[in-house]
Design a protein around this motif. Sequence first.
Motif, PDB file in Angstrom:
ATOM      1  N   VAL A 147       0.853  -1.187   0.000  1.00 49.29           N
ATOM      2  CA  VAL A 147       0.000   0.000   0.000  1.00 49.29           C
ATOM      3  C   VAL A 147       0.887   1.235   0.000  1.00 49.29           C
ATOM      4  O   VAL A 147       1.727   1.400   0.902  1.00 49.29           O
ATOM      5  N   VAL A 148       0.727   2.109  -0.977  1.00 52.81           N
ATOM      6  CA  VAL A 148       1.531   3.335  -1.052  1.00 52.81           C
ATOM      7  C   VAL A 148       0.658   4.520  -0.669  1.00 52.81           C
ATOM      8  O   VAL A 148      -0.298   4.858  -1.378  1.00 52.81           O
ATOM      9  N   THR A 149       0.976   5.144   0.471  1.00 50.95           N
ATOM     10  CA  THR A 149       0.211   6.301   0.962  1.00 50.95           C
ATOM     11  C   THR A 149       1.000   7.594   0.866  1.00 50.95           C
ATOM     12  O   THR A 149       0.457   8.665   1.141  1.00 50.95           O
ATOM     13  N   ALA A 150       2.275   7.518   0.492  1.00 50.54           N
ATOM     14  CA  ALA A 150       3.167   8.674   0.546  1.00 50.54           C
ATOM     15  C   ALA A 150       2.858   9.687  -0.552  1.00 50.54           C
ATOM     16  O   ALA A 150       2.521   9.335  -1.686  1.00 50.54           O
ATOM     17  N   ASN A 151       2.967  10.956  -0.210  1.00 48.37           N
ATOM     18  CA  ASN A 151       2.954  12.061  -1.163  1.00 48.37           C
ATOM     19  C   ASN A 151       4.196  12.904  -0.909  1.00 48.37           C
ATOM     20  O   ASN A 151       4.649  13.037   0.232  1.00 48.37           O
ATOM     21  N   ALA A 152       4.755  13.497  -1.956  1.00 48.61           N
ATOM     22  CA  ALA A 152       6.035  14.197  -1.839  1.00 48.61           C
ATOM     23  C   ALA A 152       5.854  15.681  -1.543  1.00 48.61           C
ATOM     24  O   ALA A 152       4.815  16.278  -1.828  1.00 48.61           O
ATOM     25  N   TRP A 153       6.900  16.254  -0.952  1.00 49.00           N
ATOM     26  CA  TRP A 153       6.961  17.704  -0.791  1.00 49.00           C
ATOM     27  C   TRP A 153       7.019  18.358  -2.166  1.00 49.00           C
ATOM     28  O   TRP A 153       7.606  17.816  -3.094  1.00 49.00           O
ATOM     29  N   SER A 154       6.452  19.547  -2.304  1.00 53.20           N
ATOM     30  CA  SER A 154       6.530  20.246  -3.586  1.00 53.20           C
ATOM     31  C   SER A 154       6.362  21.752  -3.406  1.00 53.20           C
ATOM     32  O   SER A 154       5.459  22.196  -2.697  1.00 53.20           O
ATOM     33  N   ASN A 155       7.260  22.497  -4.037  1.00 56.60           N
ATOM     34  CA  ASN A 155       7.145  23.958  -4.080  1.00 56.60           C
ATOM     35  C   ASN A 155       6.687  24.435  -5.457  1.00 56.60           C
ATOM     36  O   ASN A 155       6.747  25.626  -5.760  1.00 56.60           O
ATOM     37  N   GLU A 156       6.259  23.493  -6.281  1.00 56.82           N
ATOM     38  CA  GLU A 156       5.841  23.836  -7.638  1.00 56.82           C
ATOM     39  C   GLU A 156       4.565  24.691  -7.605  1.00 56.82           C
ATOM     40  O   GLU A 156       3.733  24.574  -6.714  1.00 56.82           O
ATOM     41  N   GLN A 157       4.445  25.523  -8.620  1.00 58.40           N
ATOM     42  CA  GLN A 157       3.309  26.441  -8.690  1.00 58.40           C
ATOM     43  C   GLN A 157       2.168  25.910  -9.543  1.00 58.40           C
ATOM     44  O   GLN A 157       1.030  26.333  -9.412  1.00 58.40           O
ATOM     45  N   ALA A 166       0.505  20.408 -12.672  1.00 58.32           N
ATOM     46  CA  ALA A 166       1.357  19.406 -13.313  1.00 58.32           C
ATOM     47  C   ALA A 166       2.701  19.307 -12.603  1.00 58.32           C
ATOM     48  O   ALA A 166       3.266  18.219 -12.457  1.00 58.32           O
ATOM     49  N   GLY A 167       3.236  20.440 -12.120  1.00 61.20           N
ATOM     50  CA  GLY A 167       4.501  20.432 -11.402  1.00 61.20           C
ATOM     51  C   GLY A 167       4.403  19.700 -10.077  1.00 61.20           C
ATOM     52  O   GLY A 167       5.311  18.967  -9.683  1.00 61.20           O
ATOM     53  N   VAL A 168       3.288  19.911  -9.374  1.00 66.71           N
ATOM     54  CA  VAL A 168       3.072  19.219  -8.097  1.00 66.71           C
ATOM     55  C   VAL A 168       2.998  17.713  -8.328  1.00 66.71           C
ATOM     56  O   VAL A 168       3.617  16.924  -7.595  1.00 66.71           O
ATOM     57  N   VAL A 169       2.252  17.310  -9.347  1.00 71.85           N
ATOM     58  CA  VAL A 169       2.120  15.885  -9.645  1.00 71.85           C
ATOM     59  C   VAL A 169       3.467  15.302 -10.060  1.00 71.85           C
ATOM     60  O   VAL A 169       3.817  14.180  -9.683  1.00 71.85           O
ATOM     61  N   GLN A 170       4.249  16.069 -10.821  1.00 73.00           N
ATOM     62  CA  GLN A 170       5.555  15.585 -11.261  1.00 73.00           C
ATOM     63  C   GLN A 170       6.457  15.281 -10.070  1.00 73.00           C
ATOM     64  O   GLN A 170       7.247  14.328 -10.103  1.00 73.00           O
ATOM     65  N   THR A 171       6.346  16.064  -8.993  1.00 74.11           N
ATOM     66  CA  THR A 171       7.130  15.800  -7.791  1.00 74.11           C
ATOM     67  C   THR A 171       6.797  14.430  -7.221  1.00 74.11           C
ATOM     68  O   THR A 171       7.678  13.680  -6.792  1.00 74.11           O
ATOM     69  N   ASN A 172       5.507  14.100  -7.226  1.00 74.71           N
ATOM     70  CA  ASN A 172       5.096  12.769  -6.781  1.00 74.71           C
ATOM     71  C   ASN A 172       5.617  11.681  -7.717  1.00 74.71           C
ATOM     72  O   ASN A 172       6.038  10.606  -7.273  1.00 74.71           O
ATOM     73  N   VAL A 173       5.576  11.952  -9.014  1.00 78.37           N
ATOM     74  CA  VAL A 173       6.071  10.992 -10.001  1.00 78.37           C
ATOM     75  C   VAL A 173       7.553  10.719  -9.767  1.00 78.37           C
ATOM     76  O   VAL A 173       8.008   9.570  -9.818  1.00 78.37           O
ATOM     77  N   ASP A 174       8.326  11.773  -9.485  1.00 79.53           N
ATOM     78  CA  ASP A 174       9.764  11.615  -9.239  1.00 79.53           C
ATOM     79  C   ASP A 174      10.009  10.771  -7.986  1.00 79.53           C
ATOM     80  O   ASP A 174      10.940   9.958  -7.955  1.00 79.53           O
ATOM     81  N   MET A 175       9.198  10.978  -6.955  1.00 77.40           N
ATOM     82  CA  MET A 175       9.333  10.167  -5.746  1.00 77.40           C
ATOM     83  C   MET A 175       9.017   8.702  -6.060  1.00 77.40           C
ATOM     84  O   MET A 175       9.719   7.789  -5.615  1.00 77.40           O
ATOM     85  N   TYR A 176       7.966   8.468  -6.834  1.00 75.87           N
ATOM     86  CA  TYR A 176       7.596   7.102  -7.202  1.00 75.87           C
ATOM     87  C   TYR A 176       8.716   6.412  -7.972  1.00 75.87           C
ATOM     88  O   TYR A 176       8.942   5.215  -7.822  1.00 75.87           O
ATOM     89  N   ARG A 177       9.391   7.169  -8.839  1.00 73.78           N
ATOM     90  CA  ARG A 177      10.463   6.585  -9.648  1.00 73.78           C
ATOM     91  C   ARG A 177      11.544   5.979  -8.767  1.00 73.78           C
ATOM     92  O   ARG A 177      12.210   4.998  -9.140  1.00 73.78           O
ATOM     93  N   ALA A 178      11.728   6.545  -7.581  1.00 76.01           N
ATOM     94  CA  ALA A 178      12.774   6.068  -6.673  1.00 76.01           C
ATOM     95  C   ALA A 178      12.341   4.852  -5.861  1.00 76.01           C
ATOM     96  O   ALA A 178      13.192   4.175  -5.275  1.00 76.01           O
ATOM     97  N   ILE A 179      11.034   4.568  -5.806  1.00 76.47           N
ATOM     98  CA  ILE A 179      10.589   3.477  -4.927  1.00 76.47           C
ATOM     99  C   ILE A 179       9.811   2.370  -5.642  1.00 76.47           C
ATOM    100  O   ILE A 179       9.945   1.199  -5.278  1.00 76.47           O
TER     101      ILE A 179
END
Length: 471
Positions: A243-253, A256-269
Motif C-alpha cells: 500500500v503506497v500512501t506517501a505524497n512528496a513535498w513540492s514547491n511547484e506552482q 502538473a509540477g506538483v504531480v511531477q514531484t510525486n512521479v519523481d518520488m515514485y520513480r525512486a521506490i
Amino acid sequence: MDLNSEPVKKILSKYKFHDSAIEELQKVHRVHPDMDIHVGSFVSTDRLQKDLLKVVGNIPVKYEGRSYNLPILMWLLESFPFTPPVCMLRPTANMVIREGRHVDARGRIHLPSLSNWDHPKTSVNGLLAQMIAKFEEDPPLSTKPSGEAEDPNDLLAYVSKLKMHDGGDRLDSVSKVTVIGSGDLGMATVLSIMAKGGVDKLVLIDIPESSSKSGTMDLEIFNLPKVEVSKDLSASAGSKVVVVTANAWSNEQTYAGVVQTNVDMYRAIIPGLARLSPNAVLLIASQPVEIMTHVAWRQSGLPPTHVIGAGCNLESERLAHIFNVTLVANSTGRQPWVIGEMSDNKVGVWSNLTTGFGVHPELRPVSNSTKPLIDRGFELLKGKGQRSWSMALSVADITHSIITDQKKTHSVTTLAQGWGGISAAVFLSLPCVLGASGSTRLAGVTLGQEDDSKLKKSVSSLDSLMSQLKL
C-alpha cells in the motif's frame, strides 16, 4: 565455475542478456573462485516451475574474532544481470535462521543492493561484499540449543561443514503487507489493516521524501504485535499487498509540477518494490489517485491486474450504506456503485445484488426511472468528506479482500482502456473483483448521455495530464 558444461550452456542460452550474464559470472569467479554454478528447478511464489541457473558457495564472515564460511544460494532469473538474483541462506538441521532486517524467516536475503539493483552500477560482487559486511554486523544463523552449556558467541559453529543442496527452492509467502509512508494516512492504514485481521506480518516503511510527518516513533514505542517499522525498502520483500500512501513535498506552482514531484518520488521506490515483491498487488492511495496508479503501473512493469488504486471504494461503500439505511434501494434488488474519477465527474451505475462466494455482479446503467434515486444518493454523499481514518478503513477493506482471496467486488482505480468504449490508456475507478491473484474488471456498460459525457471529460483530462509528465 564451469560455464561450459552442457546443462549450464543449455539454460544460459535462454537468458535474455546472454553475453552480459556470462561477463557478470566471470567477474564473480575471479573474486570468488570457490563459487559454483548449477542448473536447478526454481518454484516461484505463484507455483510456476522453471529451470534456472543458481550460484552456490560460501562467503567468509567474521564474528567476535572468529571466521566462518556462510553458505548461500543465488537464483539467477532469466533477465539477469539486469534483474537481481534471488538470494537464500542454506542452513542444515543443526542451524536456525535468525530472522532480522536482512533475512526473513524462510532464509531469503534482503539487502539494499537487491532493492536498488541497477546493473551495471550494481553487481553480484558488490552484492556479496555488502552481504559479508551486513552479516558480520548481524549473523543470520545460530546453532540450535542443545540443552548443554554452550559458548553464546558460537553462533556459526557448524557453518563451515554445511553442504549445498541442488534441489529447487519453494518460496512460500506468508500473508505479509507493506505500507509505504508514515504520515496520518499511513499510520491509520496500519492500524486499520491490523484491526481487520488476516495479516501475518505488516511492515511500515518511512519514506524521507514524503511530505507527511512521520509517526513511526510512537509505533515503535508501543510495539504492536506483527508490525515492523523500517526505513529500508528491502523490508517489504515477499509482500502480498504493498500500500503506497506517501505524497512528496513540492514547491511547484502548477498542478502538473506538483504531480511531477510525486512521479519523481515514485520513480525512486516503485521499481524496487516491484522487484522485491513481484507477485504483490500494488494498492495506491497517493493523490491524485488516478494519475499515481497509472504511474505506478508504468514504473513497476507489473500487469494492470496487480496495480490498483483506492479510488471510489469509500464512496461506493458509503452510497450502498445510504441506500440500505435511508433509501431502502435493496428492496429493488439493485446495488449502487460510484465509478470514474475522484472529482465532480464521477458517476453512478447499478448492479444486481450478489449472493455467495465467487458470484460476480452484472453492471447496469442508470435509467431515467432510477436516475432520481442515484441523484438523491449522491446528494446525501455530499459533505461526508474524507479523513485519514475513513480512507484507511477503505484501504484495509480492499487489502483484506486480496489477502483472504474473498473475490469481493470493489470500485477501485484500474486500467479503464476497453471498458465501455474507452480507447485511451487511462485509470479510472471501476467495479473489480479482488482476490489473491489481483483484480478482475467487471464487464462494461453503455452509459446515458450525461454520465458518458462526464466519463469522457475525465478520460480527456487524465490523458492530457499524463502526456505532460516525465515518467
